[in-house]
Design an enzyme around this catalytic site. Structure first.
Site, PDB file in Angstrom:
ATOM      1  N   GLU A   6       0.902  -1.169   0.000  1.00 29.39           N
ATOM      2  CA  GLU A   6       0.000   0.000   0.000  1.00 29.39           C
ATOM      3  C   GLU A   6       0.930   1.206   0.000  1.00 29.39           C
ATOM      4  O   GLU A   6       1.371   1.671   1.030  1.00 29.39           O
ATOM      5  CB  GLU A   6      -0.908  -0.022   1.224  1.00 29.39           C
ATOM      6  CG  GLU A   6      -2.052   0.977   1.120  1.00 29.39           C
ATOM      7  CD  GLU A   6      -1.610   2.388   1.418  1.00 29.39           C
ATOM      8  OE1 GLU A   6      -1.056   3.070   0.527  1.00 29.39           O
ATOM      9  OE2 GLU A   6      -1.792   2.798   2.567  1.00 29.39           O
ATOM     10  N   GLU A  45       5.482  11.082  -1.882  1.00 29.60           N
ATOM     11  CA  GLU A  45       6.354  10.208  -1.104  1.00 29.60           C
ATOM     12  C   GLU A  45       7.184   9.326  -2.042  1.00 29.60           C
ATOM     13  O   GLU A  45       8.228   8.843  -1.653  1.00 29.60           O
ATOM     14  CB  GLU A  45       5.610   9.269  -0.128  1.00 29.60           C
ATOM     15  CG  GLU A  45       4.874   9.925   0.996  1.00 29.60           C
ATOM     16  CD  GLU A  45       4.138   8.899   1.862  1.00 29.60           C
ATOM     17  OE1 GLU A  45       3.115   9.292   2.446  1.00 29.60           O
ATOM     18  OE2 GLU A  45       4.552   7.735   1.943  1.00 29.60           O
TER      19      GLU A  45
END
Ligand code: GJV
Length: 428
Positions: free
Chosen positions: A206, A215
């Site tokens: 995930e 990110e």
């Protein structure tokens, strides 16, 4: 390509055409990195692409510097450049990044996200028979929830639960507490640094961040895929789509912009340009988009196939769009969200989808709002076309800029307005 001479032409030294007449003939010879493409508009300028490294020989004035790239010299706009990072490791800010996942706060948020967590549980349940005897890698397992689903709801041969943050020490206990220590092995490491006991049949992770990619954990997923996923192995998610819709945002515009027009009977409107910069120059994440504020039907602007996507593809992803306005209103901006898809291990089995959009059950990501520099009235039948580009930051590797270009054609006209563009850093 013809190159300019080493020394900057005299005329620019007088800097009559520089915004800021302050000239500090500051000889520095320092390396800078280009944040975005620049195409020269004169022979004394130097073109470059995002990610190029430029040697700055002289900051002739605040806006234009004298630079060198591959033996060519010319003026470059200082606004397009950022100082190189001495320590490449810093570029990933790993220490800060992994320590943020070392406490329970973010894991509580993710585990509390029912649609997110339930979708992964459903993926394991609906593939439980096919998972029998398989080797699964859970990349960035956090507290190990997906690995525990595998251990308790299916009979894989082994699950490698990989987690770089200090939360891994809790994951070991959770695996034992839930009777999965015979199947699930926890590795406290960055996945890229690991030598696993074997290749894997399934790589589940995930990894999705704001606007899908923030990110850039996805880079780790791709690198590990290339090293450890067996040929014909399964990626979960198997694909991901970034969606976009033109939208209204009256509440945000009223609270952050109109607010300054009347403060206890006083006129604070001169602060509106400051408010525009402070509140609307970056994306607003965790935005709740009301379906009634969608001015058109959303469209997929970028789709990623997780079996074929390469790390280099992540530098710049671009998608074009064309919307027909379906309800008259005010175009304040665009809202983005994503869906991820999980292909079945069974040939012909149905895929599962995690949809983070406004018509699905709300997730911790919610949606991301991009406010343009001023509202535009639109009528049903008008057309809004353009493109969205996700440009990865060549220096700060977990960050990106989202550039939205758009133009409008009124329903009773034949030509589009001039294409406008706005860059939204997320967050550097
Ligand atoms: N969906 C997201 N945006 N974040 C949710 C998952 C992120 C989890 O993966 C871990 N993690 C991220 N990258 C890595 C990596 N390269 N290796 C191991 N663990 C990682 C991170 O420490 C955190 O526990």
């Amino acid at each position: 390509m013809a190159c300019s001479l080493w020394a900057p032409p005299l005329k620019l030294r007088e800097m009559s055409d520089c915004e800021n007449t302050h000239t500090n003939n500051n000889i520095i010879t320092q390396e800078f990195i280009a944040l975005e493409d620049f195409r020269a508009t004169g022979k004394e300028q130097l073109s470059f692409s995002a990610g190029d490294r430029l040697l700055i020989h002289e900051q002739v004035c605040s806006d234009w510097w004298w630079a060198e790239r591959s033996g060519c010299f010319g003026y470059v706009p200082s606004a397009f450049l950022q100082r190189g990072v001495e320590d490449v490791e810093d570029a990933w800010q790993d220490e800060e990044y992994f320590s943020s996942y070392g406490t329970l706060k973010l894991h509580l948020e993710m585990l509390s996200d029912r649609p997110r967590t339930e979708t992964y549980r459903q993926v394991i349940v609906s593939n439980s028979a096919a998972l029998r005897g398989k080797v699964v890698l859970d990349l960035g397992c956090g507290t190990g929830i997906i690995s525990l689903f595998c251990g308790r709801l299916a009979q894989p041969a082994a699950v490698y639960a990989v987690e770089a943050s200090p939360v891994a020490k809790h994951t070991e206990k959770l695996v034992k507490l839930n009777g999965c220590d015979g199947i699930v092995s926890v590795f406290h490491s960055r996945a890229e640094d690991l030598t696993l006991p074997s290749k894997v049949d399934v790589l589940v992770s995930e990894w999705m961040g704001n606007c899908l990619l923030f990110e850039f954990m996805v880079e780790s997923v791709l690198r590990v895929r290339d090293h450890w996923l067996k040929d014909g192995g399964m990626m979960w998610p198997s694909s991901a789509s970034l969606r976009l819709v033109p939208c209204q945002a009256h509440a945000d515009y009223s609270q952050k912009m109109e607010f300054w027009e009347n403060i206890y009977g006083l006129d604070f409107s001169c602060l509106q340009p400051v408010a525009q910069e402070e509140f609307f120059s970056k994306p607003k994440f965790s935005h709740h988009l009301d379906p009634d504020d969608c001015l058109s039907t959303a469209c997929d602007v970028i789709t990623l196939d997780m079996h074929t996507l390469s790390v280099s593809d992540l530098e710049k992803l671009r998608g074009e769009f064309g919307f027909i306005i379906e309800r008259s209103g005010t175009l304040h901006g665009f809202t983005a969200w994503f869906s991820t898809f999980f292909r079945s291990l069974d040939e012909g089995g149905s895929s599962l989808e995690l949809n983070t959009g406004p018509h699905a059950e709300s997730t911790h990501w919610k949606q991301t709002l991009f406010m343009l520099d001023g509202p535009t009235g639109v009528e049903e039948g008008d057309c809004v076309r353009g493109a969205i580009t996700l440009q990865r930051n060549p220096i700060w590797r977990r960050h990106m800029s989202i550039i939205i270009e758009w133009s409008i054609k009124r329903r009773n006209e034949t030509t589009f307005t001039e294409m406008k563009s706005k860059r939204f850093p997320m967050w550097r």
